[in-house]
Design a protein around this motif. Structure first.
Motif, mmCIF file in Angstrom:
data_model
loop_
_atom_site.group_PDB
_atom_site.id
_atom_site.type_symbol
_atom_site.label_atom_id
_atom_site.label_comp_id
_atom_site.label_asym_id
_atom_site.label_seq_id
_atom_site.Cartn_x
_atom_site.Cartn_y
_atom_site.Cartn_z
ATOM 1 N N VAL A 77 40.111 40.576 48.679
ATOM 2 C CA VAL A 77 40.328 39.526 47.701
ATOM 3 C C VAL A 77 41.766 39.507 47.201
ATOM 4 O O VAL A 77 42.336 40.545 46.893
ATOM 5 N N THR A 78 42.344 38.315 47.103
ATOM 6 C CA THR A 78 43.661 38.180 46.484
ATOM 7 C C THR A 78 43.412 37.784 45.033
ATOM 8 O O THR A 78 42.799 36.751 44.783
ATOM 9 N N PRO A 79 43.897 38.581 44.046
ATOM 10 C CA PRO A 79 43.600 38.250 42.659
ATOM 11 C C PRO A 79 44.102 36.855 42.290
ATOM 12 O O PRO A 79 45.181 36.459 42.719
ATOM 13 N N GLU A 80 43.288 36.119 41.506
ATOM 14 C CA GLU A 80 43.728 34.805 41.020
ATOM 15 C C GLU A 80 44.927 35.010 40.107
ATOM 16 O O GLU A 80 44.963 35.954 39.343
ATOM 17 N N LYS A 81 45.903 34.126 40.201
ATOM 18 C CA LYS A 81 47.052 34.217 39.298
ATOM 19 C C LYS A 81 46.811 33.249 38.152
ATOM 20 O O LYS A 81 46.701 32.053 38.339
ATOM 21 N N ASN A 82 46.706 33.775 36.944
ATOM 22 C CA ASN A 82 46.417 32.921 35.807
ATOM 23 C C ASN A 82 47.415 33.058 34.682
ATOM 24 O O ASN A 82 47.246 32.504 33.622
ATOM 25 N N GLY A 83 48.431 33.885 34.815
ATOM 26 C CA GLY A 83 49.411 34.024 33.740
ATOM 27 C C GLY A 83 50.059 35.388 33.732
ATOM 28 O O GLY A 83 51.160 35.564 34.251
ATOM 29 N N ASN A 84 49.359 36.393 33.187
ATOM 30 C CA ASN A 84 49.992 37.686 32.981
ATOM 31 C C ASN A 84 49.769 38.668 34.129
ATOM 32 O O ASN A 84 49.998 39.850 33.984
ATOM 33 N N GLN A 96 29.664 29.744 49.747
ATOM 34 C CA GLN A 96 30.104 28.568 48.975
ATOM 35 C C GLN A 96 30.344 28.901 47.507
ATOM 36 O O GLN A 96 30.370 28.011 46.666
ATOM 37 N N SER A 97 30.433 30.179 47.177
ATOM 38 C CA SER A 97 30.590 30.583 45.777
ATOM 39 C C SER A 97 32.065 30.890 45.490
ATOM 40 O O SER A 97 32.598 31.893 45.957
ATOM 41 N N PRO A 98 32.733 30.008 44.728
ATOM 42 C CA PRO A 98 34.168 30.212 44.524
ATOM 43 C C PRO A 98 34.508 31.472 43.726
ATOM 44 O O PRO A 98 35.596 32.020 43.869
ATOM 45 N N HIS A 99 33.587 31.935 42.870
ATOM 46 C CA HIS A 99 33.937 33.028 41.956
ATOM 47 C C HIS A 99 33.478 34.417 42.399
ATOM 48 O O HIS A 99 33.984 35.419 41.890
ATOM 49 N N THR A 100 32.504 34.483 43.323
ATOM 50 C CA THR A 100 31.878 35.783 43.581
ATOM 51 C C THR A 100 32.866 36.866 44.014
ATOM 52 O O THR A 100 32.850 37.970 43.461
ATOM 53 N N ALA A 101 33.730 36.568 44.988
ATOM 54 C CA ALA A 101 34.572 37.625 45.547
ATOM 55 C C ALA A 101 35.428 38.276 44.456
ATOM 56 O O ALA A 101 35.445 39.509 44.316
ATOM 57 N N GLN A 102 36.095 37.446 43.640
ATOM 58 C CA GLN A 102 36.944 38.018 42.596
ATOM 59 C C GLN A 102 36.117 38.732 41.524
ATOM 60 O O GLN A 102 36.502 39.798 41.028
ATOM 61 N N SER A 103 34.964 38.150 41.182
ATOM 62 C CA SER A 103 34.141 38.773 40.135
ATOM 63 C C SER A 103 33.599 40.122 40.591
ATOM 64 O O SER A 103 33.478 41.047 39.786
ATOM 65 N N VAL A 104 33.276 40.241 41.881
ATOM 66 C CA VAL A 104 32.809 41.535 42.397
ATOM 67 C C VAL A 104 33.974 42.528 42.373
ATOM 68 O O VAL A 104 33.814 43.687 41.992
ATOM 69 N N ARG A 105 35.155 42.059 42.746
ATOM 70 C CA ARG A 105 36.344 42.911 42.733
ATOM 71 C C ARG A 105 36.586 43.485 41.329
ATOM 72 O O ARG A 105 36.934 44.649 41.165
#
Ligand code: FAQ
Length: 323
Positions: A6-13, A216-225
């Protein structure tokens, strides 16, 4: 491993030096607390998931509350009242957990009432008769527990701790539903047909509670990470099916899925295609009861205005007793 892809989502900090330390704590299984540093994306994901969960508990009172006045006996009425009251409590603990992340309960509730926030798809289906109350306890609370037990070990402390108490209560809820189903399945032939009909109508929507397939789940991979989710949607759905099929067999009821079959090789049940078009329709607001549910919540909020005003006036008076 799955998580490391997983590549972490970039959201700011996320580019700050604290990130490496945070990731190391997650990997080590540490619990993150409200005042600890966390990436903006982690905070945002938690607020999204916890608030959707809180809204689900609150809206989830409505289908069952429909039967409080029509419960068949005084005992059933007392049990159902206690269960529905528990769901309100779950909503409140969860709004409390979300507030530790810097949002206000008022903002979250406003989003729900404005139709902007999601809540579980399952609560947009109608409860047509008493057997539906059994099916909700057995299947919907059963699915809720299956999803929530792993969340007791999620990485965010206030959410994990709220989950522990919620799961204890959900376990009672599942038992009361299964007991209703047992009585009906062993009752007259009319009662057995009602139990079967309720299973037919609640089975597929219950499987949809676990969310879209992992692919088809956009959030699962990052949330599991981030250990916000410990298991993926498909993993929990499969667990639920594997545990529930033998319960249906015990009840002598038939799961409405001709493709359902024990697979000796995988050690799991194979099952038929879920109607994802129906799922997406429901979460976009076009389920059988979406409008009715939101109308009921808006009405309840308006009817409760005087209670909130009285509580605020009382709190103000306690802060400045001389006035
Ligand atoms: N309904 O990428 P994913 C209960 C949305 S409590 C509606 O897979 P995620 C107690 C999802 O939000 C039941 N929307 O998302 C009770 C996202 O939308 P967004 C509630 C759904 O978050 C019993 C989009 O689809 N439990 O029943 C649903 O990683 C009886 C993409 O999905 C919880 O909330 C759905 N079924 O995984 C009360 C447990 N599924 O935000 C009364 C905690 C997905 O991008 C009576 N939540 N979506 O616009 C979770 O574990 C997760 O949030 C999932 C979804 C698994 C629900």
């Amino acid at each position: 491993m799955y998580a490391q892809m997983v590549t972490p989502e970039k959201n700011g900090n996320e580019s700050l030096p604290e990130l490496a330390d945070f990731e190391a704590r997650i990997d080590a299984g540490d619990t993150i607390e409200a005042r600890d540093w966390m990436p903006d994306g982690y905070r945002k994901t938690l607020i999204r998931q916890i608030s959707q969960h809180a809204h689900s508990e609150i809206v989830g009172q409505l289908p069952e509350a429909n039967w409080i006045t029509r419960a068949p006996t005084l005992r059933r009425k007392a049990i159902l009242l206690a269960k529905v009251q528990d769901e309100a409590g779950h909503g409140l603990y969860l709004y409390g957990a979300a507030e530790t992340l810097g949002v206000s309960r008022q903002e979250l509730i406003n989003d729900l009432l404005a139709g902007k926030a999601k809540y579980s798809s399952i609560f947009n289906y109608p409860t047509l008769n008493w057997a539906d109350i059994g099916a909700i306890g057995w299947l919907v609370d059963g699915a809720a527990i299956m999803n929530q037990i792993p969340l007791c070990r999620c990485s965010y402390g206030p959410y994990a701790r709220a989950m522990i108490r919620i799961c204890k209560e959900e376990s009672f809820h599942q038992r009361q539903g299964f007991e209703i189903m047992t009585v009906m399945a062993q009752g007259t032939s009319a009662q057995r047909s009602m139990a079967q009909d309720a299973l037919n109508r609640w089975w597929w929507p219950s499987l949809m509670m676990f969310g879209p397939p992992d692919s088809q789940s956009p959030h699962t991979a990052q949330s599991v990470r981030w250990k916000i989710k410990l298991l993926t949607n498909d993993q929990i759905r499969q667990r639920f099916i594997d545990q529930t099929v033998p319960q249906a067999d015990y009840l002598g009821l038939t799961i409405p899925d001709p493709a359902l079959k024990w697979n000796q090789e995988t050690g799991h049940y194979d099952f038929g295609e879920i109607d994802w078009t129906e799922f997406y329709n429901v979460i976009k607001g076009h389920g059988p009861c979406n409008n009715q549910r939101l109308r009921a919540r808006r009405q309840a909020h308006a009817d409760g205005a005087w209670v909130r005003e009285a509580a605020m006036a009382y709190a103000q008076k306690r802060l400045s007793p001389s006035k």
